[in-house]
Design a protein around this motif. Structure first.
Motif, PDB file in Angstrom:
ATOM      1  N   ASP A  75       0.822  -1.212   0.000  1.00 16.08           N
ATOM      2  CA  ASP A  75       0.000   0.000   0.000  1.00 16.08           C
ATOM      3  C   ASP A  75       0.858   1.265   0.000  1.00 16.08           C
ATOM      4  OD1 ASP A  75      -2.227  -1.552  -0.022  1.00 16.08           O
ATOM      5  OD2 ASP A  75      -2.704  -1.320   2.102  1.00 16.08           O
ATOM      6  N   LEU A  78       2.270   1.761  -3.431  1.00 15.10           N
ATOM      7  CA  LEU A  78       1.229   2.315  -4.301  1.00 15.10           C
ATOM      8  C   LEU A  78       1.051   3.805  -4.012  1.00 15.10           C
ATOM      9  CD1 LEU A  78      -1.455  -0.532  -4.179  1.00 15.10           C
ATOM     10  CD2 LEU A  78      -0.098   0.154  -6.170  1.00 15.10           C
ATOM     11  N   THR A  79       1.085   4.162  -2.737  1.00 12.25           N
ATOM     12  CA  THR A  79       0.960   5.568  -2.345  1.00 12.25           C
ATOM     13  C   THR A  79       2.123   6.380  -2.900  1.00 12.25           C
ATOM     14  OG1 THR A  79      -0.171   4.938  -0.294  1.00 12.25           O
ATOM     15  CG2 THR A  79       0.769   7.145  -0.394  1.00 12.25           C
ATOM     16  N   ARG A 131      -6.937   2.692  -5.915  1.00  9.73           N
ATOM     17  CA  ARG A 131      -7.259   1.575  -5.015  1.00  9.73           C
ATOM     18  C   ARG A 131      -5.985   0.970  -4.446  1.00  9.73           C
ATOM     19  NH1 ARG A 131     -12.571   1.479  -3.438  1.00  9.73           N
ATOM     20  NH2 ARG A 131     -13.704   2.635  -5.049  1.00  9.73           N
ATOM     21  N   ASP A 132      -6.102   0.455  -3.233  1.00 14.40           N
ATOM     22  CA  ASP A 132      -4.948  -0.189  -2.604  1.00 14.40           C
ATOM     23  C   ASP A 132      -4.874  -1.654  -2.998  1.00 14.40           C
ATOM     24  OD1 ASP A 132      -6.841  -1.563  -1.107  1.00 14.40           O
ATOM     25  OD2 ASP A 132      -6.506  -0.408   0.722  1.00 14.40           O
ATOM     26  N   SER A 133      -3.993  -2.428  -2.352  1.00 15.66           N
ATOM     27  CA  SER A 133      -3.782  -3.831  -2.717  1.00 15.66           C
ATOM     28  C   SER A 133      -5.007  -4.701  -2.453  1.00 15.66           C
ATOM     29  CB  SER A 133      -2.577  -4.391  -1.946  1.00 15.66           C
ATOM     30  OG  SER A 133      -2.774  -4.257  -0.549  1.00 15.66           O
ATOM     31  N   LEU A 138      -7.286   3.961  -1.772  1.00 14.50           N
ATOM     32  CA  LEU A 138      -5.908   4.150  -1.310  1.00 14.50           C
ATOM     33  C   LEU A 138      -5.788   5.365  -0.412  1.00 14.50           C
ATOM     34  CD1 LEU A 138      -2.932   3.297  -1.459  1.00 14.50           C
ATOM     35  CD2 LEU A 138      -2.716   4.699  -3.525  1.00 14.50           C
ATOM     36  N   ARG A 177      -0.547   2.372   7.160  1.00 18.50           N
ATOM     37  CA  ARG A 177      -0.394   1.728   5.856  1.00 18.50           C
ATOM     38  C   ARG A 177      -0.464   2.680   4.668  1.00 18.50           C
ATOM     39  NH1 ARG A 177      -4.679   1.472   2.837  1.00 18.50           N
ATOM     40  NH2 ARG A 177      -6.694   2.056   3.701  1.00 18.50           N
ATOM     41  N   ALA A 178      -0.995   3.881   4.847  1.00 13.41           N
ATOM     42  CA  ALA A 178      -1.139   4.790   3.705  1.00 13.41           C
ATOM     43  C   ALA A 178      -1.327   6.212   4.220  1.00 13.41           C
ATOM     44  CB  ALA A 178      -2.319   4.368   2.835  1.00 13.41           C
TER      45      ALA A 178
END
Length: 304
Positions: A75, A78-79, A131-133, A138, A177-178
């Motif tokens: 995550d 991705l961020t 979107r996250d994992s 996200l 996490r984000a």
């Protein structure tokens, strides 16, 4: 004769039991060598078996932490990717706004720039709804729906939660996490609301007039602040990823120590076990040979 018969029977029974015991011991040693473990049940070593269970539970819990670390890493990566894309958008917006702020630009050119800024804003809204994992928003904190919604007038508003939520990494350590939308794009309706500022800028440039140039100049200040916010967010994400790496390294070291202790507590000492097996096999062969010779004596034949 009953006494003699009883003695002969006892001799055979005792010999059979002794040989069976030696065979069982040899089979046990062979099994220890085969599986690499000397403890197959708690009765073999109650204290050692208890310690092995503790180590195995700790390793099972560590697997949960590994899963959490992997999700947090995914995550955050991705961020980080989204932040890089956002930074590229803002830099492009700065270039366009700088052009629009120039006194040499005509109204039609500013209107064209406003249209491009509007298109980039739409791309940023899509980015904000990444979107996250796990397929959740996200930048939406702990919500599963879209982080931002756009009303009929084109105004974007944040729909997520105030925090992104933490994931445990073991030993009481956690990591967020984000990032939430307000941490990146500014608070909805606030002075640092990037999406609202871009809408205001695009609308002013497309409308033209005396206020268009001033709107562009004001937009440059807002975009500079936004870029600073993105840079700070990237630093935060990078520090969290580094923290996960540190905890992962520590977890790996602990796992190796547990594996070593498991080997020390319950593992088979190959050299010692081979020596015991050879000794047992020698005694077994000698016992079988002795039994054969004794059973074959004429005295036993006569007594039977």
């Amino acid at each position: 004769m009953p006494i003699v018969s009883t003695s002969t029977s006892a001799f055979y029974d005792r010999s059979t039991m002794d040989i069976a015991d030696l065979r069982k011991r040899a089979e046990g040693l062979q099994a220890d060598l085969s599986r690499g473990q000397r403890i197959s049940r708690s009765s073999d070593d109650p204290v050692g078996a208890s310690r092995l269970r503790q180590l195995q539970r700790a390793e099972s819990l560590s697997q949960i932490d590994i899963t959490n670390a992997a999700k947090a890493t995914s995550d955050l990566q991705l961020t980080d990717g989204a932040l890089s894309s956002l930074a590229d958008y803002v830099i492009r917006l700065q270039e366009l706004t700088t052009q629009a702020a120039s006194g040499t630009m005509t109204g039609s050119i500013r209107a064209g720039i406003g249209t491009e800024i509007e298109a980039i804003r739409n791309n940023i809204i899509q980015l904000a709804n990444s979107r996250d994992s796990a397929g959740n928003a996200l930048f939406g904190g702990q919500s599963s729906g879209a982080a931002y919604t756009v009303d009929s007038a084109g105004n974007a508003s944040y729909q997520g939660t105030a925090t992104a939520g933490d994931l445990p990494l073991g030993d009481g350590q956690n990591v967020t996490r984000a990032l939430t939308g307000p941490e990146v794009f500014g608070t909805t309706g606030g002075p640092n609301d990037l999406l609202a500022q871009l809408k205001t800028l695009a609308d002013a440039l497309k409308a033209g007039g005396a206020g268009a140039q001033q709107a562009a100049q004001d937009g440059l200040t807002a975009l500079s602040q936004s870029l600073d916010t993105i840079t700070t967010a990237q630093t935060v994400v990078g520090s969290r990823l580094s923290w996960i790496d540190l905890t992962t390294e520590r977890r790996t070291n602990l796992s190796e120590l547990r594996a070593q202790e498991e080997s020390d507590v319950g593992g088979t000492d190959i050299a010692a076990t081979v020596a015991k097996l050879q000794e047992t096999m020698t005694v077994l062969e000698a016992s079988q040979a002795s039994f054969t010779k004794l059973a074959g004596l004429s005295l036993f034949r006569l007594l039977n």
